[in-house]
Design an enzyme around this catalytic site. Structure first.
Site, short mmCIF file in Angstrom:
data_model
loop_
_atom_site.label_atom_id
_atom_site.label_comp_id
_atom_site.label_asym_id
_atom_site.label_seq_id
_atom_site.Cartn_x
_atom_site.Cartn_y
_atom_site.Cartn_z
N CYS A 40 34.79 47.66 32.08
CA CYS A 40 35.35 46.75 33.08
C CYS A 40 34.45 45.52 33.19
O CYS A 40 33.26 45.65 33.44
CB CYS A 40 35.48 47.44 34.45
N CYS B 230 34.80 43.20 35.47
CA CYS B 230 34.91 42.59 36.80
C CYS B 230 33.54 42.44 37.45
O CYS B 230 32.55 43.02 37.03
CB CYS B 230 35.93 43.33 37.67
N CYS C 98 32.10 45.97 39.66
CA CYS C 98 31.63 47.23 39.09
C CYS C 98 30.17 47.10 38.63
O CYS C 98 29.79 46.07 38.06
CB CYS C 98 32.52 47.64 37.91
#
Ligand SMILES: N[C@@H](CCC(=O)N[C@@H](CSCO)C(=O)NCC(=O)O)C(=O)O
Ligand SMILES: [Zn+2]
Ligand SMILES: [Zn+2]
Length: 193
Positions: A48, A50, A53
């Site tokens: 991930c 993003c 995280c």
């Protein structure tokens, strides 16, 4: 030049074991670490990109999967945990000393309610489900980790590892979220998702 995607995948992806059934996660504290016990393998394991995280130092992606919340318990150091962002959908419980995120829990009405998000690189055990896809790739640009003109190089590196890349979650997970929202809004009565 290659990117430091994440130490777990930089040199290729190791297959997990279908018979593996859990292990223990430890934060990075040398003394009195927070430990979390998992009694199940993970699912939907993904890279991930993003901003929310947890990523190990230097990596541009997080590796994160889910377990049923009933399969997770804090085994030690619970008093060191705090919630990183109480307003986020995923409430990430992190160690206030080393900063490592031990689990992310959803308390609101959501398609993924009942699943906890975890990083199995915090475990010494082998057999965890391997990474299945890469999510939120364009978010690495948002954070200034990769120049916009380099984003496709990141995608190429991920594809070279056999991972499909998305700028949201995978289509299957996005469809599950969409079906949940449609049911909640009364525009869908039944679906298999
Ligand atoms: N561009 C944003 C995206 C953040 C985002 O939406 N992240 C997803 C995936 S996290 C695990 O896969 C999400 O569901 N977030 C909900 C939450 O974090 O509470 C960014 O980079 O910040
Ligand atoms: Zn710690
Ligand atoms: Zn994320």
């Amino acid at each position: 030049m290659s990117f430091n995607l994440h130490p777990l995948i930089n040199n290729g992806i190791t297959a997990g074991s279908s018979s593996f059934s859990g292990g223990k996660l430890s934060c990075h504290c040398k003394a009195s670490p927070v430990t979390v016990s998992l009694t199940s393998n993970i699912a939907h394991n993904h890279a991930c990109g993003c901003s929310k995280c947890w990523k190990p130092s230097g990596a541009i992606f997080s590796i994160v999967g889910v377990v049923p919340r009933s399969a997770l318990s804090v085994a030690s150091g619970e008093s060191k945990l705090y919630i990183v962002d109480k307003d986020a959908v995923i409430q990430r419980h992190a160690c206030k000393e080393c900063g490592v995120h031990m689990f992310g829990r959803i308390e609101v009405d959501h398609a993924f309610h009942g699943l906890d998000f975890v990083h199995v690189e915090l475990s010494k055990e082998k057999g965890w489900q391997e990474v299945q896809f890469a999510a939120f790739v364009s978010s690495v640009v948002e954070q200034g980790l990769v120049a916009p003109e380099e984003a496709d190089k990141v995608r190429q590196q991920l594809k070279g590892l056999g991972l499909s890349t998305y700028d949201a979650l995978s289509p299957g997970l996005m469809d599950a979220i969409a079906a949940f929202v449609a049911k909640k809004n009364g525009v869908l009565r039944e679906s298999k998702l």
